[in-house]
Design an enzyme around this catalytic site. Sequence first.
Site, PDB file in Angstrom:
ATOM      1  N   ASP A  31     -22.476 103.560 129.167  1.00 33.50           N
ATOM      2  CA  ASP A  31     -22.245 102.385 128.481  1.00 33.50           C
ATOM      3  C   ASP A  31     -21.583 101.210 129.408  1.00 33.50           C
ATOM      4  OD1 ASP A  31     -21.948 100.798 125.983  1.00 33.50           O
ATOM      5  OD2 ASP A  31     -19.742 100.968 126.506  1.00 33.50           O
TER       6      ASP A  31
ATOM      7  N   GLU B  73     -21.804 109.380 128.566  1.00 37.36           N
ATOM      8  CA  GLU B  73     -22.160 108.344 127.640  1.00 37.36           C
ATOM      9  C   GLU B  73     -21.162 107.122 127.877  1.00 37.36           C
ATOM     10  OE1 GLU B  73     -21.243 107.355 123.151  1.00 37.36           O
ATOM     11  OE2 GLU B  73     -21.411 109.505 123.569  1.00 37.36           O
TER      12      GLU B  73
ATOM     13  N   ASP C 153     -26.785 107.330 122.555  1.00 38.30           N
ATOM     14  CA  ASP C 153     -25.730 108.191 123.223  1.00 38.30           C
ATOM     15  C   ASP C 153     -26.626 108.782 124.619  1.00 38.30           C
ATOM     16  OD1 ASP C 153     -24.003 107.378 121.239  1.00 38.30           O
ATOM     17  OD2 ASP C 153     -23.865 109.136 120.516  1.00 38.30           O
TER      18      ASP C 153
ATOM     19  N   GLU D 104     -27.557 106.325 127.188  1.00 38.76           N
ATOM     20  CA  GLU D 104     -26.249 105.920 128.150  1.00 38.76           C
ATOM     21  C   GLU D 104     -25.708 106.934 129.009  1.00 38.76           C
ATOM     22  OE1 GLU D 104     -24.209 102.943 124.657  1.00 38.76           O
ATOM     23  OE2 GLU D 104     -23.407 104.951 124.798  1.00 38.76           O
TER      24      GLU D 104
END
Length: 228
Positions: free
Chosen positions: A49, A45, A118, A121
């Site tokens: 991102d 995650e 989450d 990502e």
Amino acid sequence: MKRSAEIEALEQRLGHRFERPELLRRALTHSSMSGPGREDNQRLEFLGDRVLGLVMAEALLGEDRKASEGQLAPRFNALVRKEACAEVARDVDIGAALKLGRSEMMSGGRRKQALLGDAMEAVIAAVYLDGGFEVAREMILRLWGARVSTVQQDARDPRTSLQEWAQARGMTPPAYVETARSGPDHAPVFTIEVRLASGQKADATAGSKRKAEQEAAAALLAQVTAND
């Protein structure tokens, strides 16, 4: 590593067949299911991102070559925020493939915005590690689709716009009050009322406080600006 039918179906929806399907399995494993020999998706995650941010920054620069940094920043935030990631996750039904502990599963984890955002990502990171940046970039732009070209219309948070409107007229910031809550604990519904010092107000109901606040602010902003 042998693929499950669930993994193969998600690969088709993502448009990427993994050389290392274990990366996708890890991206789909929530911390409630982690344990010895089973990594969760938190590290992925973190990476995803950053990959998403680079792709969106590059896309926005190409989309509007005259925009200033001040104009680009809210558009960028609208495209990479958790709500946007969760929307895309719902589009490709990531929730159906999530690996959740019993408590998360029983509390509606497959529908939770934070978990879906989450996981999206983490999946981006898995694609990046499996296929490289260009493969991840192509997938992101395809899944985000028209959101990139239309983000200028949606980038401003109505709460921010309403606060700026009030401050420009010497008012105190708007107040948000929860006036009702209904539904089960795992899927609550909130009603939020936003009030100005002038006495003007509006309310909205949604499945999260943030969403209800945004919709109430948008309604009140439309109301007050109609009278400007």
